[in-house]
Design a protein around this motif. Structure first.
Motif, PDB file in Angstrom:
ATOM      1  N   ARG A  14       6.534 -12.048  19.216  1.00  0.00           N
ATOM      2  CA  ARG A  14       6.577 -10.805  18.469  1.00  0.00           C
ATOM      3  C   ARG A  14       7.701  -9.929  19.049  1.00  0.00           C
ATOM      4  O   ARG A  14       8.040 -10.033  20.229  1.00  0.00           O
ATOM      5  N   MET A  15       8.248  -9.061  18.196  1.00  0.00           N
ATOM      6  CA  MET A  15       9.204  -8.061  18.667  1.00  0.00           C
ATOM      7  C   MET A  15       8.433  -6.835  19.146  1.00  0.00           C
ATOM      8  O   MET A  15       7.605  -6.292  18.401  1.00  0.00           O
ATOM      9  N   LEU A  16       8.694  -6.418  20.380  1.00  0.00           N
ATOM     10  CA  LEU A  16       8.043  -5.226  20.927  1.00  0.00           C
ATOM     11  C   LEU A  16       9.076  -4.108  21.011  1.00  0.00           C
ATOM     12  O   LEU A  16      10.078  -4.218  21.720  1.00  0.00           O
ATOM     13  N   PHE A  17       8.838  -3.037  20.265  1.00  0.00           N
ATOM     14  CA  PHE A  17       9.742  -1.888  20.257  1.00  0.00           C
ATOM     15  C   PHE A  17       9.420  -0.962  21.430  1.00  0.00           C
ATOM     16  O   PHE A  17       8.258  -0.753  21.762  1.00  0.00           O
TER      17      PHE A  17
ATOM     18  N   SER B 292      13.777   4.549  22.760  1.00  0.00           N
ATOM     19  CA  SER B 292      15.046   3.892  23.069  1.00  0.00           C
ATOM     20  C   SER B 292      15.603   3.118  21.888  1.00  0.00           C
ATOM     21  O   SER B 292      16.804   2.850  21.828  1.00  0.00           O
ATOM     22  N   GLY B 293      14.720   2.712  20.952  1.00  0.00           N
ATOM     23  CA  GLY B 293      15.166   1.911  19.819  1.00  0.00           C
ATOM     24  C   GLY B 293      15.400   0.458  20.170  1.00  0.00           C
ATOM     25  O   GLY B 293      15.844  -0.327  19.335  1.00  0.00           O
TER      26      GLY B 293
END
Length: 254
Positions: free
Chosen positions: A208-211, A215-216
């Motif tokens: 998964r992408m963890l934001f 910071s973006g």
């Protein structure tokens, strides 16, 4: 007659001890020639210990603490790869990698907390591997060997940096990083395993992408779908065109 003998004896003692008195007097007149006896050194004294042929030895300082690095002469001597650290306090360069004359500075006031943590890791290394000599009078220690405001600021940043490091380690334990690879022919791929991210565990997880709020930035992490609390984190995103339960995802070229 007695007074004459006493005067003659006093004059003889003065002549006899003149060389010793002159030597001490010379050192008092030239403090930069003093040996670092009391554990406190001025920079002009430390500069005499740069490992050159005419030098007094081989010292370096980090965060104002001075170490004898003679046993590491192959590294810190005139022909060594770290020779630019010798005879000075170049704390800044230990973490910036700037070995120019401007970068070889003891000014660490604008370093980030994480950089200060790395700098103190270097200090710990020297404490374990080399003999401490004393403290350098200047940015970090006063003439009396007391910590300056600059050192207190560095220690405050260290405390903050250690806190952030602990938080990052906990996050990495909860959300271990993915494995990743990329090639010009096949593009990119991320996948999870029981050892990905350097975290050994009894589950694999899915990518998964963890934001990172504020910071973006994103990073690929492995998530346990059977842990509803962690898998429902609002900062997690699925990879495009990747099945929700797949442990490997091809990265879109978009």
């Amino acid at each position: 007659m007695f007074k004459y003998l006493v005067a003659l004896l006093s004059f003889g003692l003065a002549i006899w001890t003149l060389p010793e008195w002159f030597s001490v007097g010379s050192c008092l007149l030239k403090p930069w020639l003093l040996q670092p006896t009391a554990g406190l050194l001025h920079q002009d004294v430390l500069a005499l210990y740069n490992g050159n042929r005419s030098s007094k030895g081989l010292y370096l300082a980090i965060l104002g603490q001075v170490f004898d690095v003679e046993k590491g002469r192959k590294h810190y001597g005139p022909d060594g790869g770290y020779r630019f650290f010798s005879g000075r306090d170049a704390s800044r360069a230990f973490v910036t990698g700037d070995f120019s004359e401007a970068g070889l500075s003891d000014d660490v006031s604008d370093l980030s907390p994480s950089q200060i943590v790395a700098l103190y890791d270097w200090l710990t290394f020297y404490e374990k591997e080399y003999t401490p000599v004393g403290r350098l009078i200047g940015r970090f220690y006063t003439e009396r060997g007391e910590p300056t405001e600059a050192l207190q600021q560095a220690e405050a940043h260290l405390t903050e940096g250690l806190k952030l490091k602990a938080q990052a380690e906990e996050e990495n334990r909860v959300y271990p990083a993915c494995n990743s690879e990329w090639s010009s022919a096949a593009g990119g791929r991320v996948w999870c395993s029981e050892k990905s991210g350097g975290v050994h565990r009894d589950w694999t997880g899915v990518p998964r992408m963890l934001f990172s709020p504020g910071s973006g930035r994103t990073r690929c992490v492995c998530v346990r779908l059977d842990d509803r609390t962690r898998s429902n984190n609002p900062h997690l995103r699925q990879y495009k065109d990747c099945p929700p339960h797949a442990d490997s995802c091809l990265l879109s070229q978009d």
